[in-house]
Write a protein that holds these residues in place. Structure first.
Motif, PDB file in Angstrom:
ATOM      1  N   GLU A 323       0.825  -1.205   0.000  1.00  0.00           N
ATOM      2  CA  GLU A 323       0.000   0.000   0.000  1.00  0.00           C
ATOM      3  C   GLU A 323       0.862   1.258   0.000  1.00  0.00           C
ATOM      4  O   GLU A 323       0.498   2.265  -0.623  1.00  0.00           O
ATOM      5  N   ARG A 326       1.849   2.737  -3.489  1.00  0.00           N
ATOM      6  CA  ARG A 326       0.825   3.114  -4.460  1.00  0.00           C
ATOM      7  C   ARG A 326       0.708   4.616  -4.683  1.00  0.00           C
ATOM      8  O   ARG A 326       0.453   5.059  -5.805  1.00  0.00           O
ATOM      9  N   PRO A 327       0.860   5.462  -3.650  1.00  0.00           N
ATOM     10  CA  PRO A 327       0.760   6.911  -3.899  1.00  0.00           C
ATOM     11  C   PRO A 327       1.767   7.438  -4.916  1.00  0.00           C
ATOM     12  O   PRO A 327       1.519   8.473  -5.541  1.00  0.00           O
ATOM     13  N   ASP A 330      -0.205   6.580  -8.333  1.00  0.00           N
ATOM     14  CA  ASP A 330      -1.604   6.988  -8.532  1.00  0.00           C
ATOM     15  C   ASP A 330      -1.783   8.289  -9.307  1.00  0.00           C
ATOM     16  O   ASP A 330      -2.732   8.409 -10.095  1.00  0.00           O
ATOM     17  N   LEU A 333      -2.200   7.582 -13.005  1.00  0.00           N
ATOM     18  CA  LEU A 333      -3.181   6.568 -13.400  1.00  0.00           C
ATOM     19  C   LEU A 333      -4.560   7.193 -13.526  1.00  0.00           C
ATOM     20  O   LEU A 333      -4.832   8.264 -12.968  1.00  0.00           O
ATOM     21  N   ARG A 335      -8.334   8.161 -12.845  1.00  0.00           N
ATOM     22  CA  ARG A 335      -9.131   8.268 -11.621  1.00  0.00           C
ATOM     23  C   ARG A 335     -10.314   7.306 -11.688  1.00  0.00           C
ATOM     24  O   ARG A 335     -10.792   6.959 -12.772  1.00  0.00           O
ATOM     25  N   ASN A 336     -10.799   6.915 -10.520  1.00  0.00           N
ATOM     26  CA  ASN A 336     -11.939   5.990 -10.484  1.00  0.00           C
ATOM     27  C   ASN A 336     -13.190   6.608 -11.082  1.00  0.00           C
ATOM     28  O   ASN A 336     -14.034   5.912 -11.651  1.00  0.00           O
ATOM     29  N   THR A 349      -2.127   4.784 -20.696  1.00  0.00           N
ATOM     30  CA  THR A 349      -0.874   4.663 -19.958  1.00  0.00           C
ATOM     31  C   THR A 349       0.054   3.749 -20.749  1.00  0.00           C
ATOM     32  O   THR A 349      -0.265   2.577 -20.971  1.00  0.00           O
ATOM     33  N   TYR A 381      -0.513  -4.180 -10.493  1.00  0.00           N
ATOM     34  CA  TYR A 381      -1.295  -3.105  -9.878  1.00  0.00           C
ATOM     35  C   TYR A 381      -1.766  -2.118 -10.945  1.00  0.00           C
ATOM     36  O   TYR A 381      -2.918  -1.662 -10.927  1.00  0.00           O
ATOM     37  N   LEU A 382      -0.878  -1.785 -11.884  1.00  0.00           N
ATOM     38  CA  LEU A 382      -1.275  -0.904 -12.984  1.00  0.00           C
ATOM     39  C   LEU A 382      -2.413  -1.526 -13.788  1.00  0.00           C
ATOM     40  O   LEU A 382      -3.366  -0.841 -14.180  1.00  0.00           O
ATOM     41  N   LYS A 385      -5.896  -1.054 -12.487  1.00  0.00           N
ATOM     42  CA  LYS A 385      -6.430   0.307 -12.531  1.00  0.00           C
ATOM     43  C   LYS A 385      -6.915   0.711 -13.918  1.00  0.00           C
ATOM     44  O   LYS A 385      -7.304   1.862 -14.115  1.00  0.00           O
ATOM     45  N   CYS A 580       8.025   7.465 -13.716  1.00  0.00           N
ATOM     46  CA  CYS A 580       6.693   7.905 -14.149  1.00  0.00           C
ATOM     47  C   CYS A 580       6.837   9.298 -14.743  1.00  0.00           C
ATOM     48  O   CYS A 580       7.590  10.141 -14.223  1.00  0.00           O
TER      49      CYS A 580
END
Length: 630
Positions: A323, A326-327, A330, A333, A335-336, A349, A381-382, A385, A580
């Protein structure tokens, strides 16, 4: 009651009159055979007198003793060790805010926990292929209010009529459409239906007026194992949190008794209390001094560490991404709550792993592992998302990739359905990728660990209907595009717009070399939203597949740096370094802009390709099912 906790026949017989009177006063049922207490009146006599259901011999003879009572499939262990996150899943199946797609085994597991809410209205039947079956459900409170008659007519067989109470209804009009698919994989899709998008009551209200199948089956299972209903209720209610999570906050002893009433009418053997419990006059069934609660004994016996038990159920190749890392990723990436970019295109991406000499592989067609375990987990993880993961056909042919996400918590790896799984997209203009049921991405679909692939092709090929049908059978499809650039290659903007039209809001592009180099060209700078590059501490040497944008010259024809990323951040992932960044947008002069988006109606001549090989497909276990002509 004897010392071993059994109910003596003499004691049970003496309590017949008291038991019958008490039950007639307290137990009522609605037309779905679920018990609810009409009056919380105290019951006189011992629990043995109330729980022993006796009947006049004449009435017993009148009953059909040959009726088969189905054996329960759930027992008390299901209550003490419920499915993980069952309370949250019940709430989601109650709200159904957005479309839910579950594996069939998940639907069969979770739906009985909410069948006190949803009632099937009718079954529309199957489609012409026989693969899709549709059911329509409505909230239980949609039915009109029921008021029982003042006096019920006696039954023909002489058995007493059940007492009914006023059933509230007409309060909620929420409906669902449930579609079951049984093809190359098995799924159940749940969608809202109509303009009523939420209930007019909460889930606890339904738990109060109706019990779930799970709770009633657990209660019946315990009584059929020889335990008194009062004892069953005591052990079920000792862990209030577990009981409430399964919908049993309002469970009472009458529910337990009524769940087993039919079985008790045919089985007159004495019942007992659970081991470690006793009957205490005035207090009912209580735990003996020094005895552990049954829930604690069951949990201790079956699961030493619940966390380890959860991990043991996950596939062996499940990946975990910390965890705290992840910041870093993010901000780059999607957004939700994101829909599409300002141009109406998906968020793109671009991500790949490279060596120190900017190589992707040792040579064309050779699969080369560059990422270490930490950056590999980051890649998954990517994937979780993004709505889709895209590769070129050369990568598909060389690597036979699964193109799924193996991160803990996504569908197939501890999560629901296919949540977090990206849609595989393969750019295959020449239709060279010949899929079979043994192709890795198809096997992943069959195992419920990934979605069916979409294959983007150019026109001009003889597409065999059986090959198209096979891909549809496993949840995939072919997308044909006719929009080419001046080099007779499919235009990237057309590809992304086609995916957007299919509801894809974000795309993760992983390779291979030709795809990555194309998107690093200046004319495509406005299509890529962010870039994530993993640099491995190794040289692959000359002759490999390299990544590099085309050279750039100034006005005097002198070489210039081809590209420099902006908004750059670096982070170590084990031995690898991850960068990134974003590609600076380049304003292209009109002379070198890509061709218009007007579809090209003619393509250069392409040789027809036959996809179908019946002998190969038969060996791999696929029997094509072509719908009959209408």
């Amino acid at each position: 009651m004897s010392e071993d906790g059994r109910v003596d026949d003499v004691e049970a017989t003496a309590g017949d009159a008291t038991t019958t009177a008490a039950e007639d006063h307290t137990v009522t049922t609605d037309d779905n055979n679920t018990t609810t207490p009409a009056v919380d009146a105290p019951l006189s006599g011992s629990p043995a007198q109330h729980d022993q259901i006796e009947q006049d011999p004449a009435q017993a003879d009148a009953q059909d003793t040959s009726a088969q009572i189905p054996a329960p499939t759930r027992n008390i262990r299901v209550l003490f060790n419920p499915p993980r996150n069952i309370a949250a899943i019940r709430q989601r199946l109650f709200d159904v805010v957005e479309k839910m797609e579950l594996r069939k085994d998940e639907f069969d597991l979770y739906w009985p926990y909410v069948d006190n809410v949803w009632v099937r209205q009718h079954r529309a039947g199957s489609d012409k292929t026989g693969l899709y079956k549709t059911d329509y459900y409505a909230c239980r409170l949609q039915r009109p209010t029921y008021t029982p008659k003042a006096v019920d007519k006696p039954r023909a067989d002489g058995t007493p009529t059940r007492k009914k109470q006023i059933r509230e209804g007409g309060k909620c009009h929420m409906k669902l459409k449930v579609v079951r698919y049984e093809g190359g994989y098995q799924s159940v899709t749940i969608n809202q239906l109509g303009d009523k998008t939420q209930h007019l009551h909460d889930l606890d209200h339904m738990d109060r007026i109706k019990r779930t199948t799970v709770l009633m089956e657990i209660a019946r299972s315990e009584v059929m194992s020889g335990y008194m209903p009062a004892s069953v209720y005591t052990v079920m209610s000792e862990d209030e949190a577990r009981l409430a999570a399964s919908g049993g906050r309002h469970l009472n002893r009458n529910d337990v008794r009524n769940a087993s009433q039919v079985w008790r009418q045919q089985h007159k053997d004495p019942l007992r209390v659970h081991e470690g419990y006793k009957y205490d006059h005035g207090n009912g069934i209580v735990r003996q001094d020094g005895a552990l609660p049954l829930v604690q004994r069951v949990v201790n016996a079956e699961i030493i560490d619940p966390t380890m038990a959860y991990y043991a159920e996950l596939p062996h190749n499940t990946l975990r991404f910390p965890e705290e890392l992840r910041p870093f990723l993010d901000p780059y990436l999607p957004r939700n709550d994101m829909t599409f970019t300002e141009d109406g295109l998906p968020h793109v991406t671009l991500t790949y792993a490279t060596s120190l000499d900017s190589s992707l592989s040792l040579a064309p067609g050779i699969q080369t592992v560059l990422s270490g375990p930490h950056s590999k987990a980051m890649t998954h993880y990517l994937r979780s998302k993004h709505d889709a993961i895209l590769v070129g056909v050369r990568t598909a042919l060389a690597d036979d990739p699964a193109l799924n996400c193996r991160l803990e918590g996504v569908g197939g790896y501890g999560g629901l359905g296919w949540e977090g799984q990206p849609r595989p997209v393969i750019i295959d203009p020449g239709a060279r990728w010949l899929l079979t049921p043994q192709t890795r991405v198809i096997r992943t679909v069959s195992e419920g660990k990934g979605k069916g692939p979409w294959i983007i092709i150019a026109p001009g090929f003889a597409m065999d209907p059986n090959r198209i049908e096979m891909l549809k059978y496993f949840g995939g499809k072919y997308l044909g595009l006719t929009d080419f650039d001046k080099r007779w290659r499919l235009r990237w903007e057309a590809i992304l717009r086609a995916l957007a039209a299919e509801g894809i809001r974000s795309v993760m592009i992983e390779g291979g070399g030709m795809v990555i180099n194309e998107l690093l060209r200046p004319e495509h700078s406005n299509l890529v939203s962010s870039v994530v590059v993993t640099v491995a501490p190794t040289y692959l040497g000359q002759g490999g597949v390299t990544v590099s944008p085309p050279p750039k010259l100034d006005a005097a024809r002198r070489p210039q740096p081809a590209m420099r990323f902006r908004d750059v951040r670096w982070q170590s992932f084990g031995e690898d370094a991850v960068m990134c960044g974003r590609i600076p947008h380049v304003e292209m002069p009109a002379a070198v802009l890509p061709q218009s988006t007007t579809p090209v109606t003619m393509a250069p001549p392409m040789r027809p390709v036959s996809f179908f090989n019946s002998s190969v497909d038969a060996q791999n276990g696929f029997q094509p099912r072509v719908p009959p002509s209408s």
